[in-house]
Design a protein around this motif. Structure first.
Motif, PDB file in Angstrom:
ATOM      1  N   TYR A 170      52.603 -26.184  40.394  1.00 33.61           N
ATOM      2  CA  TYR A 170      51.410 -26.209  39.539  1.00 33.61           C
ATOM      3  C   TYR A 170      51.518 -25.200  38.395  1.00 33.61           C
ATOM      4  N   ASN A 175      41.591 -32.076  34.196  1.00 34.39           N
ATOM      5  CA  ASN A 175      42.838 -31.458  34.681  1.00 34.39           C
ATOM      6  C   ASN A 175      43.958 -32.447  34.947  1.00 34.39           C
ATOM      7  N   TYR A 176      43.738 -33.729  34.625  1.00 34.14           N
ATOM      8  CA  TYR A 176      44.775 -34.714  34.930  1.00 34.14           C
ATOM      9  C   TYR A 176      46.039 -34.424  34.122  1.00 34.14           C
ATOM     10  N   LYS A 236      47.983 -31.695  34.914  1.00 36.15           N
ATOM     11  CA  LYS A 236      48.291 -30.257  35.055  1.00 36.15           C
ATOM     12  C   LYS A 236      49.432 -30.007  36.043  1.00 36.15           C
ATOM     13  N   ASN A 258      50.431 -34.309  28.893  1.00 36.67           N
ATOM     14  CA  ASN A 258      49.079 -34.670  28.508  1.00 36.67           C
ATOM     15  C   ASN A 258      48.952 -36.184  28.403  1.00 36.67           C
ATOM     16  N   GLU A 296      49.630 -35.807  41.591  1.00 36.40           N
ATOM     17  CA  GLU A 296      48.696 -35.674  40.465  1.00 36.40           C
ATOM     18  C   GLU A 296      47.403 -36.426  40.817  1.00 36.40           C
ATOM     19  N   GLU A 328      39.774 -33.136  44.071  1.00 42.52           N
ATOM     20  CA  GLU A 328      38.959 -32.201  43.296  1.00 42.52           C
ATOM     21  C   GLU A 328      37.801 -32.926  42.630  1.00 42.52           C
ATOM     22  N   LYS A 371      39.238 -26.248  44.459  1.00 41.65           N
ATOM     23  CA  LYS A 371      40.680 -26.306  44.236  1.00 41.65           C
ATOM     24  C   LYS A 371      41.346 -26.841  45.500  1.00 41.65           C
TER      25      LYS A 371
END
Ligand code: AMP
Ligand code: ZN
Length: 470
Positions: free
Chosen positions: A9, A156-157, A159, A164, A244, A251, A257
């Protein structure tokens, strides 16, 4: 040195601290096999790495609660059951059994739980999670009746895999074959039933269907371990999209988290390519055993390279594993002889040979730890050659080995280690001897020898021993 691991992560080596600092308990979730065929030894590289991680954490005084799921419903299992004309559960059962047998042969510590995705308890949990995601605007039912995750709504997808969303579109990472979706990266949470699924279906608020693979793990992990987990593992191919997606789902529902440490192992390769079912370049454990190698040798061969480095599988590598284990076995025999009746099993010196555990503290540096083991073997053997290692010292090293072996689990366990092929040839040889066919009996002795075993005839029948260096 503090215990540290590489966290996918953050992409950094991070000092390990459990979620609950007042306790030594750790929760660990490990993605298990999809039971549509026998797992190959590439899969087992991942499971052996997880085993090493668990055992080292235990050596450091943690109590590990590990869950490994069994994916027993997905496209591949459904297709397999159809082809075999078997009910899905009967079809997957045989591969679950084979998986447990292989784990045992490879000395992988059993997990505390092995949840199956098709268990109604988890199906209910999956449905509850998908409903919660829809309520939060993170999922939608499309025209094809399937339910998809709306990745654009989860900030946060990307991360974990470090990309991106725009990149996702341009690199074509996800095949756009499902036109009903709002975004090509949206993945299925619930797949609407179609004819190909036969009788595999569950009722849901969105009609009959079945869960997507990713939601299975989110549901089983949070149901059994809670909303926050210390460590989550898998092979690097699990990072995207599977893990992912697990983050987005878990979450998305809990707002907490999901995982503190994501630890992924590199692939087992064959000729520089990932060992994979789809490439047809794979070996199962049975294939390896049929060549005369043991589970112990296979375990060593898959264990000996640091988890963040790809490991190339070769038969030479298997021979090297055999040779290395032969050195350990010979060393243990000598130490036992030297220690004689002075072996004191209770006198464990925790200070002795700490370099072994220290190496593992450093991101599970197994090559450093094994390097130290073989240096120790060389030095103590030399000392024994010179008569400079007394019985008490030999006993201390034997006790050290016990500590090491709790983590490595490489000590021979005699009878059970005789490979199936060797037993078969030995049985044939017994028949040949009964029939007084001594030519055949000698021929079989040679074949057994080629597999690394020596057969001797005694009045009680044949006795098998590993050949020197074997
Ligand atoms: P699967 O049954 O494909 O879901 O894979 C089960 C586990 O094995 C996952 O953690 C994968 O990442 C891992 N895996 C699959 N192929 C390999 C390989 N060649 N080397 C190491 N791990 C692998
Ligand atoms: Zn998973």
């Amino acid at each position: 040195m503090a215990l540290r691991f590489f966290n996918t992560y953050s992409r950094e080596l991070e000092e390990f601290a459990p979620r609950d600092s007042s306790s030594r308990k750790i929760d660990m979730y490990t993605c298990g096999p999809t039971v549509y065929s026998r797992a190959h030894i590439g899969n087992f590289r991942a499971y052996i790495f997880e085993d090493l991680l668990q055992r080292h954490l235990e050596a450091r005084g943690y109590e590990v609660h590990r869950v490994m799921n069994l994916t027993d419903v997905d496209d591949k299992t459904i297709r397999g059951a159809r082809t075999a004309r078997m009910p899905l559960s009967q079809f997957t059962e045989q591969f679950k059994d084979a998986f447990f047998k292989d784990c045992e042969a490879l000395r992988i510590k059993p997990a505390n739980e092995y949840p199956s995705a098709t268990d109604q308890r988890y199906i209910d949990k999956m449905i509850a999670m998908i409903s919660a995601l829809i309520d939060k605007g993170l999922a939608y039912q499309a025209e094809d009746k399937s339910v998809y995750y709306r990745i654009k709504s989860f900030p946060n997808y990307g991360k974990l895999a470090h990309f991106n969303l725009d990149e996702l579109q341009s690199t074509g990472r996800v095949k756009n074959d499902e036109y009903d979706k709002e975004h090509i990266g949206d993945f299925a949470l619930w797949k609407a039933w179609d004819e190909e699924d036969g009788d595999v279906k569950w009722n849901s608020p969105w009609g009959p269907g079945r869960p997507g693979w990713h939601i299975e793990c989110s549901a089983m992990a949070t149901d059994l371990l809670g909303n926050e987990i210390d460590i989550h593992c898998g092979g690097v191919d699990n990072i995207f999209p599977h893990h992912e997606a697990e983050i987005a789902q878990s979450e998305g529902v809990t707002g907490k988290k999901f995982v503190r440490y994501w630890v992924h192992c590199e692939h087992l390769l064959v000729d520089g390519q990932k060992m994979a079912k789809s490439l047809g370049n794979f070996y199962t454990l049975s294939d390896v055993l049929a060549k005369g190698y043991t589970g112990r040798e296979t375990r060593y061969a898959l264990l000996r390279v640091n988890y963040r480095k790809p490991l190339n599988f070769t038969w030479d590598g298997m021979d090297e594993a055999r040779e290395s284990l032969g050195r350990i076995d010979g060393w243990l025999r000598r130490l036992r002889e030297t220690a004689g009746d002075k072996i004191d099993n209770n006198k464990i010196d925790m200070q002795l040979g700490q370099e072994f555990e220290n190496a593992l503290d450093d991101n599970l540096n197994i090559s450093g730890a094994l390097g130290f083991l073989f240096e120790t073997i060389r030095d103590t053997n030399r000392a024994m050659d010179r008569g400079e290692l007394d019985a008490a010292q030999a006993s201390a090293w034997l006790n050290w080995w016990k500590r090491v072996n709790q983590t490595l689990d490489l000590e021979p366990k005699t009878e059970s280690e005789i490979p199936a092929e060797v037993s078969k040839l030995t049985d044939e040889r017994a028949q040949a001897r009964l029939a007084k066919d001594f030519r055949k009996s000698d021929e079989l002795r040679d074949r057994i020898a080629a597999l690394g075993w020596e057969v001797r005839d005694s009045k009680d029948g044949q006795k098998l021993t590993r050949r020197a260096g074997g």
